[in-house]
Design a protein around this motif. Structure first.
Motif, PDB file in Angstrom:
ATOM      1  N   CYS A   1     -23.495 -15.839  43.950  1.00  0.00           N
ATOM      2  CA  CYS A   1     -24.746 -15.832  44.216  1.00  0.00           C
ATOM      3  C   CYS A   1     -25.378 -17.154  43.808  1.00  0.00           C
ATOM      4  O   CYS A   1     -24.805 -17.855  43.000  1.00  0.00           O
ATOM      5  N   ILE A   2     -26.283 -17.727  44.580  1.00  0.00           N
ATOM      6  CA  ILE A   2     -26.950 -18.851  44.137  1.00  0.00           C
ATOM      7  C   ILE A   2     -28.466 -18.710  44.090  1.00  0.00           C
ATOM      8  O   ILE A   2     -29.057 -17.901  44.995  1.00  0.00           O
ATOM      9  N   GLU A   3     -28.778 -19.048  42.910  1.00  0.00           N
ATOM     10  CA  GLU A   3     -30.604 -18.918  42.881  1.00  0.00           C
ATOM     11  C   GLU A   3     -30.936 -20.354  43.315  1.00  0.00           C
ATOM     12  O   GLU A   3     -30.545 -21.382  42.458  1.00  0.00           O
ATOM     13  N   THR A   4     -31.912 -20.536  44.234  1.00  0.00           N
ATOM     14  CA  THR A   4     -32.559 -21.700  44.582  1.00  0.00           C
ATOM     15  C   THR A   4     -33.927 -21.652  45.188  1.00  0.00           C
ATOM     16  O   THR A   4     -34.362 -20.368  45.371  1.00  0.00           O
ATOM     17  N   ASN A   5     -34.346 -22.810  45.141  1.00  0.00           N
ATOM     18  CA  ASN A   5     -35.724 -22.747  45.878  1.00  0.00           C
ATOM     19  C   ASN A   5     -35.594 -23.215  47.263  1.00  0.00           C
ATOM     20  O   ASN A   5     -36.757 -23.136  47.964  1.00  0.00           O
ATOM     21  N   GLY A   6     -34.406 -23.191  47.647  1.00  0.00           N
ATOM     22  CA  GLY A   6     -34.087 -23.477  49.349  1.00  0.00           C
ATOM     23  C   GLY A   6     -34.570 -24.874  49.931  1.00  0.00           C
ATOM     24  O   GLY A   6     -34.340 -24.888  51.070  1.00  0.00           O
ATOM     25  N   TYR A   7     -35.003 -25.876  49.069  1.00  0.00           N
ATOM     26  CA  TYR A   7     -35.625 -26.886  49.621  1.00  0.00           C
ATOM     27  C   TYR A   7     -34.319 -27.879  50.357  1.00  0.00           C
ATOM     28  O   TYR A   7     -34.472 -28.465  51.446  1.00  0.00           O
ATOM     29  N   PHE A   8     -33.230 -27.660  49.744  1.00  0.00           N
ATOM     30  CA  PHE A   8     -32.179 -28.469  50.432  1.00  0.00           C
ATOM     31  C   PHE A   8     -31.093 -27.538  50.877  1.00  0.00           C
ATOM     32  O   PHE A   8     -29.833 -27.703  51.053  1.00  0.00           O
TER      33      PHE A   8
ATOM     34  N   LYS B   1     -19.812 -18.034  52.695  1.00  0.00           N
ATOM     35  CA  LYS B   1     -19.280 -17.898  51.300  1.00  0.00           C
ATOM     36  C   LYS B   1     -20.062 -17.467  50.144  1.00  0.00           C
ATOM     37  O   LYS B   1     -19.622 -17.157  49.049  1.00  0.00           O
ATOM     38  N   ILE B   2     -21.285 -17.427  50.318  1.00  0.00           N
ATOM     39  CA  ILE B   2     -22.211 -17.047  49.323  1.00  0.00           C
ATOM     40  C   ILE B   2     -22.967 -15.546  49.590  1.00  0.00           C
ATOM     41  O   ILE B   2     -23.411 -15.315  50.543  1.00  0.00           O
ATOM     42  N   ASP B   3     -22.525 -14.605  48.765  1.00  0.00           N
ATOM     43  CA  ASP B   3     -22.609 -13.229  48.864  1.00  0.00           C
ATOM     44  C   ASP B   3     -24.091 -12.736  48.829  1.00  0.00           C
ATOM     45  O   ASP B   3     -24.659 -12.040  49.382  1.00  0.00           O
ATOM     46  N   LEU B   4     -24.976 -13.723  47.961  1.00  0.00           N
ATOM     47  CA  LEU B   4     -26.141 -13.490  47.905  1.00  0.00           C
ATOM     48  C   LEU B   4     -26.882 -14.738  47.451  1.00  0.00           C
ATOM     49  O   LEU B   4     -26.492 -15.495  46.621  1.00  0.00           O
ATOM     50  N   VAL B   5     -28.126 -14.851  48.350  1.00  0.00           N
ATOM     51  CA  VAL B   5     -29.055 -15.850  47.821  1.00  0.00           C
ATOM     52  C   VAL B   5     -30.201 -15.380  47.137  1.00  0.00           C
ATOM     53  O   VAL B   5     -30.851 -14.366  47.690  1.00  0.00           O
ATOM     54  N   MET B   6     -30.541 -15.915  46.038  1.00  0.00           N
ATOM     55  CA  MET B   6     -31.865 -15.519  45.255  1.00  0.00           C
ATOM     56  C   MET B   6     -32.563 -16.622  45.584  1.00  0.00           C
ATOM     57  O   MET B   6     -32.532 -17.653  45.030  1.00  0.00           O
ATOM     58  N   LEU B   7     -33.794 -16.552  46.499  1.00  0.00           N
ATOM     59  CA  LEU B   7     -34.629 -17.263  46.932  1.00  0.00           C
ATOM     60  C   LEU B   7     -36.023 -17.252  46.219  1.00  0.00           C
ATOM     61  O   LEU B   7     -36.789 -16.494  46.504  1.00  0.00           O
ATOM     62  N   GLY B   8     -36.434 -18.485  45.583  1.00  0.00           N
ATOM     63  CA  GLY B   8     -37.655 -18.345  45.248  1.00  0.00           C
ATOM     64  C   GLY B   8     -38.827 -18.956  46.160  1.00  0.00           C
ATOM     65  O   GLY B   8     -38.774 -19.895  46.561  1.00  0.00           O
ATOM     66  N   ILE B   9     -39.756 -17.877  46.426  1.00  0.00           N
ATOM     67  CA  ILE B   9     -40.861 -18.286  46.904  1.00  0.00           C
ATOM     68  C   ILE B   9     -42.010 -18.278  45.857  1.00  0.00           C
ATOM     69  O   ILE B   9     -42.511 -17.235  45.468  1.00  0.00           O
TER      70      ILE B   9
ATOM     71  N   ARG C   1     -28.530 -15.405  60.200  1.00  0.00           N
ATOM     72  CA  ARG C   1     -27.081 -15.314  59.765  1.00  0.00           C
ATOM     73  C   ARG C   1     -26.987 -13.911  59.292  1.00  0.00           C
ATOM     74  O   ARG C   1     -25.953 -13.588  58.878  1.00  0.00           O
ATOM     75  N   LYS C   2     -28.155 -13.277  59.054  1.00  0.00           N
ATOM     76  CA  LYS C   2     -28.149 -11.888  58.281  1.00  0.00           C
ATOM     77  C   LYS C   2     -27.278 -11.847  56.817  1.00  0.00           C
ATOM     78  O   LYS C   2     -26.497 -11.310  56.382  1.00  0.00           O
ATOM     79  N   ARG C   3     -27.393 -13.220  56.275  1.00  0.00           N
ATOM     80  CA  ARG C   3     -26.961 -13.251  54.683  1.00  0.00           C
ATOM     81  C   ARG C   3     -27.908 -12.438  54.028  1.00  0.00           C
ATOM     82  O   ARG C   3     -29.340 -12.672  54.018  1.00  0.00           O
ATOM     83  N   PRO C   4     -27.377 -11.984  52.822  1.00  0.00           N
ATOM     84  CA  PRO C   4     -28.440 -11.076  52.059  1.00  0.00           C
ATOM     85  C   PRO C   4     -29.083 -11.774  51.039  1.00  0.00           C
ATOM     86  O   PRO C   4     -28.641 -13.091  50.546  1.00  0.00           O
TER      87      PRO C   4
END
Ligand code: SF4
Length: 280
Positions: free
Chosen positions: A140-147, A158-166, A195-198
């Motif tokens: 899992c990666i927790e990101t602001n998504g900017y990059f 390869k990343i099972d889950l993205v925790m995206l900060g909005i 891409r249907k990534r969680p």
């Protein structure tokens, strides 16, 4: 660059709320750039175990150093500067993770990369995620998504889950709150959806800053239409990071901001649920 090994005691921190500074202060700029380009060394604020709030199950969390955003409510401003982070080789980080492999699987947990902003050092991040996947560990990666555009489609898989900060809605409001543009975050969110990534969306509720009902509705509508958002975490603002701003002699603007009430948090959850999302 010579391989650096840090003693275990330095890797560990009681929590991300522990103030950490200057660990890479003396590293030459060229060495730091080389490390980032190769990904064979990362810069970590800390490496904590047993988290139940940073993804599904019980997690090992690698807290990365370095973030280019300047959120007014950030509770970890010591992670903004990569040079505050401890230099850790990919081998060392992998070895550390391996110790927890069996336990993580038993507890349906995994590895979370948080920060700071993990994609500031995306090569290291992806090498650690790849190592985790090779060990059968959920990632899992927790990101602001900017990059987010630094990651290839193969990386995303390869990343099972993205925790995206909005953080908020609207270009001007977002820039006032974070110092950065909102658009790259939304572009990344759309790409993950395609891409249907969680994804779990994370939204910090700050009275007077992010509690505008219209903005929340727009975030909820956007997230609901993506189709891949499994849940929304509404995180109440708190003052646990205030002492870091003080210690770092930074200009903290939220001295008088109170945490939101439970009712206010529940009301925002309802706004997300109105768009078919699970919100907690
Ligand atoms: S994106 Fe996260 S780490 Fe960076 S400033 Fe904002 S809250 Fe802090």
């Amino acid at each position: 660059m010579p391989q650096q090994t840090a003693p275990l005691v330095e890797l560990e921190a009681k929590s991300p709320f522990e103030l950490r500074q200057h660990h890479s202060e003396n590293m030459p700029e060229t060495a730091l750039r080389d490390a980032l380009a190769r990904g064979d060394m990362g810069f970590l604020h800390s490496f904590t175990t047993g988290s139940c709030v940073d993804g599904p199950g019980v997690r090992v969390v690698a807290w990365t150093a370095g973030c280019m955003w300047r959120c007014l409510y950030c509770h970890n401003p010591d992670t903004w500067n990569m040079r505050n982070g401890l230099p850790v080789t990919i081998d060392r980080a992998t070895e550390e993770l391996r110790k927890y492999r069996r336990g993580l699987n038993v507890m349906s947990g995994g590895l979370t990369l948080s920060g700071g902003e993990p994609l500031m050092q995306q090569r290291f991040a992806m090498r650690l995620i790849t190592a985790a996947k090779d060990m059968g560990i959920h990632t899992c990666i927790e990101t602001n998504g900017y990059f987010g555009d630094r990651l290839s489609d193969a990386d995303l898989d390869k990343i099972d889950l993205v925790m995206l900060g909005i953080k908020t809605w609207g270009a001007d409001r977002h820039r006032q709150l974070t110092g950065m543009d909102l658009a790259p975050t939304l572009t990344f969110a759309q790409r993950l959806a395609n891409r249907k990534r969680p994804v779990w969306v994370r939204f910090v509720l700050v009275p007077g800053l992010t509690d505008d009902a219209q903005s929340i509705t727009q975030i909820a509508r956007f997230a609901g239409e993506l189709g891949n958002v499994e849940r929304v975490d509404v995180l109440p603002f708190h003052q646990m990071g205030r002492y870091k701003w003080m210690e770092l002699r930074m200009d903290y603007k939220l001295h008088n901001t109170e945490p939101p009430s439970n009712e206010a948090v529940e009301s925002v959850c309802e706004q997300f649920r109105a768009f078919g999302l699970k919100a907690y």
